[in-house]
Design an enzyme around this catalytic site. Structure first.
Site, short mmCIF file in Angstrom:
data_model
loop_
_atom_site.label_atom_id
_atom_site.label_comp_id
_atom_site.label_asym_id
_atom_site.label_seq_id
_atom_site.Cartn_x
_atom_site.Cartn_y
_atom_site.Cartn_z
N TYR A 161 0.83 -1.20 0.00
CA TYR A 161 0.00 0.00 0.00
C TYR A 161 0.87 1.26 0.00
O TYR A 161 0.68 2.15 -0.84
CB TYR A 161 -0.93 0.01 1.20
CG TYR A 161 -1.71 1.29 1.37
CD1 TYR A 161 -2.72 1.64 0.49
CD2 TYR A 161 -1.41 2.16 2.41
CE1 TYR A 161 -3.42 2.82 0.62
CE2 TYR A 161 -2.11 3.35 2.57
CZ TYR A 161 -3.11 3.68 1.67
OH TYR A 161 -3.80 4.85 1.82
N VAL A 162 1.80 1.33 0.93
CA VAL A 162 2.59 2.56 1.03
C VAL A 162 3.51 2.74 -0.18
O VAL A 162 3.79 3.87 -0.58
CB VAL A 162 3.38 2.63 2.35
CG1 VAL A 162 2.43 2.60 3.54
CG2 VAL A 162 4.41 1.52 2.46
#
Length: 252
Positions: A161-162
């Site tokens: 995600y990041v």
């Protein structure tokens, strides 16, 4: 609503993922500031229609289009539909996103879900910007919604995600160089813990995230909308390639 003296009077905006949460707050704020707003939704037609009705009841202008942010031709169609419906395009806000967790090397990880996350969070943003740039008026504004996790990851399992949000941060800096000659600004807002369906303030990460923030609490979608309104408004004309953390001090 008399928009004549409002900061975004005469402007047209497209907000991706605008039917709920942070996106809906952005749609409401831009409409309140005088912009005509188009926004996309993936599945929440009822919510999208209700938001359009709410804005129109207040004297504003809004229109909703269904688009899957993971499908390039649907994103391209969204941008062209928004431009045609509003008659112009001055502002693009990339708010649509998904959040998929999983430890690296986990044999049970859902690889398809991770690929879909990249399609939405990175490719969808890039496609929206590439399609919008020829349609944007000179002096236009592009704002994307990232995450403070792109620079500080507080717990395991969030790498995919990041990383997707860090890619958008890099794109933001690069696009600001590309579009500077047209006086189009490109900026990124990185929220911390915001109370939404995706990350509620009573959810599994809540106590950890509250403890990391200087203010000791979650923020609200309206906090992000206010930052977007500033960056697309007349007072931010000399800000580009920048990252603004709206995180209650989480990254301090």
């Amino acid at each position: 609503m008399n928009t004549q003296n409002l900061p975004l009077a005469g402007k047209a905006a497209l907000v991706t993922g605008g039917s709920r949460g942070i996106g809906a707050a952005i749609v409401r704020r831009l409409a309140r500031d005088g912009a005509a707003v188009a926004f996309s939704y993936a599945a929440s037609a009822d919510r999208a229609n209700a938001l359009v009705a709410e804005i129109e009841a207040g004297g504003g202008c809004a229109v909703a289009f269904r688009a899957d942010q993971a499908v390039s031709h649907e994103v391209q169609r969204l941008v062209t539909q928004a431009h045609a419906a509003l008659g112009r395009l001055d502002i693009l806000v990339n708010s649509a996103g998904v959040f998929v967790t999983g430890l690296v090397g986990d044999p049970t990880a859902d690889a398809a879900a991770c690929d879909h996350q990249l399609d939405v969070n990175v490719r969808g943003v890039a496609t929206a910007v590439r399609t919008a740039v020829p349609l944007l008026n000179d002096g236009g504004r592009i704002v994307s919604i990232g995450t403070t996790g792109a620079v500080h990851i507080p717990f395991p399992g969030a790498a995919d995600y990041v990383a997707s949000k860090a890619a958008v941060a890099a794109y933001t800096r690069g696009w600001s160089r590309d579009l500077g000659p047209r006086n189009i600004t490109v900026n990124l807002i990185q929220p911390g813990a915001i109370n939404t369906d995706m990350n509620p303030d009573d959810g599994p990460f809540a106590e950890t995230l509250k403890g990391m923030a200087s203010l000791g609490r979650y923020g609200h979608p309206e906090d992000i909308a206010a930052a977007v309104a500033f960056l697309v408004g007349p007072d931010a004309s000399y800000i580009t390639g920048a990252t603004l953390n709206v995180d209650g001090g989480q990254a301090a």
